[in-house]
Design a protein around this motif. Sequence first.
Motif, PDB file in Angstrom:
ATOM      1  N   SER A 177       0.831  -1.201   0.000  1.00 43.66           N
ATOM      2  CA  SER A 177       0.000   0.000   0.000  1.00 43.66           C
ATOM      3  C   SER A 177       0.862   1.246   0.000  1.00 43.66           C
ATOM      4  N   THR A 181       0.888   4.208  -2.898  1.00 42.39           N
ATOM      5  CA  THR A 181       0.746   5.627  -2.579  1.00 42.39           C
ATOM      6  C   THR A 181       1.946   6.419  -3.078  1.00 42.39           C
ATOM      7  N   GLN A 203      -5.389  12.215  -1.143  1.00 47.76           N
ATOM      8  CA  GLN A 203      -4.249  11.311  -0.975  1.00 47.76           C
ATOM      9  C   GLN A 203      -4.057  10.950   0.495  1.00 47.76           C
ATOM     10  N   ASP A 206      -6.625   8.489   1.509  1.00 48.18           N
ATOM     11  CA  ASP A 206      -6.286   7.166   0.979  1.00 48.18           C
ATOM     12  C   ASP A 206      -5.260   6.469   1.867  1.00 48.18           C
ATOM     13  N   ASN A 209      -7.018   5.345   5.123  1.00 42.19           N
ATOM     14  CA  ASN A 209      -7.891   4.184   4.912  1.00 42.19           C
ATOM     15  C   ASN A 209      -7.082   2.901   4.728  1.00 42.19           C
ATOM     16  N   LYS A 210      -5.963   3.002   4.011  1.00 46.86           N
ATOM     17  CA  LYS A 210      -5.117   1.816   3.825  1.00 46.86           C
ATOM     18  C   LYS A 210      -4.469   1.397   5.140  1.00 46.86           C
TER      19      LYS A 210
END
Length: 408
Positions: A177, A181, A203, A206, A209-210
């Motif tokens: 992940s 990114t 971003q 994201d 959340n990851k």
Amino acid sequence: MFIGQIVNATVIKKHSPDSFILQIGNQQIEAKTDQSRPLNIGDQLKLVVEKQDNPVTLRVLQQNQTKVIHEAKQQLLRESMPKQAGMEKLTSVLAQVSKNVKDVIKTIPAPIEQQFKKLIEQLPVKNNLNNESGLKTAIKNSGIFLEAKLLTEVKTKPDSLLKLTNLPAQKASSSTSGQSTAQAHQLTQNLEIAKDLKTNLLQLSDVINKYKQNIKNQENGFIKQVQLTSPESTRSNAAKVQNSNKLVEQALKAETEMLSKHIESSIARIEVNQSKAIVTHDNQAPLWSIEMPVKDKQDIDLLKLNIHADRDSKSDDEQQLRWATDLKITFENIGTISAKLSVIDKEVNATLWSENEILNDLINSNLSLLNNQIEKCGLSTGKIVCVQETLSEQDIPHTSNNLINITI
């Protein structure tokens, strides 16, 4: 024009239910239509010339009505209004990360902290807002123009966007992940959207959340591993290890959830502000609302800006341009300043509100500098005053017509 010619037109003004001004290329023409086929400002038309007589007869081949835009705006508001909130809390977190406050940093997971710092790098610098170019750039990167910039990027740099959208979906491990990114960040650096606030918030969301998904996967894997281990002593030791890390994990999870809410509410606020800029009916005044953190060395201040047509101002000439700006900026060290500036035929009038006596005296002693800056822009100054008063959000005058008559 010749018979059979197809032209594209935009409705830019409405005189009466059956009389409109159309923009066709570089020309503006007055057109009349049957009231059974209503037109609205902003409608995009494809027309064909049927007769060259005086007047010319045009037939509508295609009409992209603002109704579709209005429905899209309503949907955006339905989704964003319940989640949106001001960026004060986000700005506070950014300020603490910027200053490396240890009590805050230790509760923020490393990948999220790193993304926060990347966001801070892209924030506008307060000193750059003192000139026209710097202010324009900051407004352009405030998030409300992101999708418009993406459309431009599609036309000018389609390969970079294609690579960005085709990044493989990542699962499970933090390394994959993080790699995804990093790839996305590297690709966006070459695009105009790299410094956009909404881009960086998306971003950051994201990454958060990851991280949350990775933690969940690790917890599930740990539970399965313990269940498959038969010796009682091993299960006991595993439980002790789990308990020893429990407080730290809970603190990280709580902080991550809080940060996630701040980010999501800030993104939703930008989307609500984007909806305000969408004009969907004839008597609606344009309104641009901007809210963004700005850097002042290690301090992070919050700037709020509303730009709208000033319908309350009086002018002898109704054709004169009348615009107003509502401004609110919170400085971490000296307090909050609110202001309303109006422009009528290149004359600027302004009222400023300061929340404490020291700030009020500071502003009043420097009003001459403000006058000079206004005159350098080719404008003249009317009445400019500063009063000591703390205004709430409701007290600050601004146009909010865009959120009226929305069916939810």
